[in-house]
Design a protein around this motif. Structure first.
Motif, mmCIF file in Angstrom:
data_model
loop_
_atom_site.group_PDB
_atom_site.id
_atom_site.type_symbol
_atom_site.label_atom_id
_atom_site.label_comp_id
_atom_site.label_asym_id
_atom_site.label_seq_id
_atom_site.Cartn_x
_atom_site.Cartn_y
_atom_site.Cartn_z
ATOM 1 N N LYS A 150 0.822 -1.205 0.000
ATOM 2 C CA LYS A 150 0.000 0.000 0.000
ATOM 3 C C LYS A 150 0.857 1.256 0.000
ATOM 4 N N LEU A 167 -2.091 -7.647 -3.720
ATOM 5 C CA LEU A 167 -3.283 -6.836 -3.451
ATOM 6 C C LEU A 167 -4.192 -6.768 -4.681
ATOM 7 N N ASN A 188 -2.674 -7.030 5.597
ATOM 8 C CA ASN A 188 -1.594 -6.091 5.293
ATOM 9 C C ASN A 188 -0.884 -5.674 6.583
ATOM 10 N N GLU A 234 -10.365 -6.735 4.510
ATOM 11 C CA GLU A 234 -8.952 -6.509 4.793
ATOM 12 C C GLU A 234 -8.688 -6.478 6.294
ATOM 13 N N ASN A 236 -5.659 -4.614 8.403
ATOM 14 C CA ASN A 236 -4.503 -3.725 8.294
ATOM 15 C C ASN A 236 -3.935 -3.441 9.682
ATOM 16 N N GLU A 242 -2.093 2.140 8.547
ATOM 17 C CA GLU A 242 -3.236 2.168 7.630
ATOM 18 C C GLU A 242 -3.637 3.612 7.332
ATOM 19 N N ALA A 245 -1.160 5.009 4.996
ATOM 20 C CA ALA A 245 -1.364 4.494 3.632
ATOM 21 C C ALA A 245 -2.491 5.229 2.927
ATOM 22 N N ARG A 246 -3.534 5.580 3.681
ATOM 23 C CA ARG A 246 -4.636 6.351 3.087
ATOM 24 C C ARG A 246 -4.145 7.744 2.689
ATOM 25 N N THR A 249 -2.286 7.677 -0.550
ATOM 26 C CA THR A 249 -3.117 7.639 -1.746
ATOM 27 C C THR A 249 -3.791 8.981 -2.023
#
Length: 266
Positions: A150, A167, A188, A234, A236, A242, A245-246, A249
């Motif tokens: 991720k 993934l 993850n 999922e 995480n 986590e 990771a958001r 993105t």
């Protein structure tokens, strides 16, 4: 969703000789599952098998498996079908990583990592899923991916690439199998306190730099086994990774700053 009872369910775990894989085997056995532990190191999986039998009070099985070798996969699944029965839950845990600058990477290690982490996993999963579909049984595939899939960080180029692939594969497979009532869960995790790092980072500096942020394999295994009873999309861990990771993105520039700075401990 109705709870799935694990008693007498056949749970096959790859990479089950030690670390997270072994802990998943123990946690599933404690719930009454019939555990099939598979790995290359036959001497170690024998010990895992014995411990599973103690925990479950029923037979457990240990079969040698090199997921990167299609012939080994076929031979292992034939033994499972003959000696155990249909697989209800498949846990694709086998995998390895090497943390190194890409310019210094040995091409043979690149090939081997994709063979183990991606291609072999897909070959094994396909065979198990085909059987689930033919039997019209509710099943569950659990793929151990990584937070590296991720949010990539320096020195994880090849490892991150394999986990991004896991993934993508898992997300598409989940949609394909949903009508057949076969669940797909992707796990993850961030860094886990296992022998994974004996190969990934022989110096030991990476784990040492993380301090208390390293995951406990026993606790993670317990969470994964709970997902066998109550399937989720999922898992995480840890939670703050986590969130990061958001961010990675949604805000790419900030994501690069985090991945290349705060979360770059290699």
């Amino acid at each position: 969703m109705k709870k799935m009872e694990l008693k007498d369910k056949v749970v096959l775990v790859t990479g089950g000789s030690a670390g997270l894989g072994a802990e998943i085997c123990y946690a599933a056995a404690a719930k009454g599952a019939i555990v099939v532990t598979c790995a290359r190191r036959i001497n170690l999986i024998g010990k895992v098998k014995e411990r599973c039998e103690e925990l479950s009070g029923k037979p457990a099985y240990a079969f040698q498996l090199d997921v990167a070798d299609p012939e080994s996969v076929a031979a292992c699944l034939e033994k499972v079908a003959t000696e155990v029965g249909p697989v209800d839950i498949l846990v694709n845990n086998a995998g390895f990583g090497i943390f190194e600058n890409f310019a210094d990477f040995n091409p043979k290690d690149i090939t081997r990592m994709f063979e183990v982490n991606v291609l072999g996993m897909m070959v094994l999963t396909q065979q198990v899923v085909i059987q689930m579909l033919e039997d019209k049984r509710c099943g569950h595939v659990i793929n151990i991916a990584s937070m590296a899939g991720k949010m990539a960080t320096p020195k994880s180029t090849v490892y991150s690439a394999t986990k991004f692939a896991v993934l993508g594969f898992s997300n598409a497979l989940r949609l394909e199998l949903k009508p057949a009532n076969i669940h797909v869960t992707t796990v993850n995790p961030g860094p886990i306190q296992t022998e994974f790092f004996d190969k990934a980072d022989p110096s030991g500096q990476y784990l040492a730099s993380l301090g208390n942020h390293v995951l406990d394999p026993q606790k993670l295994a317990a969470r994964i086994v709970r997902s066998m009873e109550h399937p989720v999309r999922e898992i995480n861990r840890p939670g703050y990774m986590e969130v990061a990771a958001r961010f990675y993105t949604l805000f790419p520039a900030i994501g690069d700053f985090l991945a290349g700075g705060i979360f770059n401990k290699k």
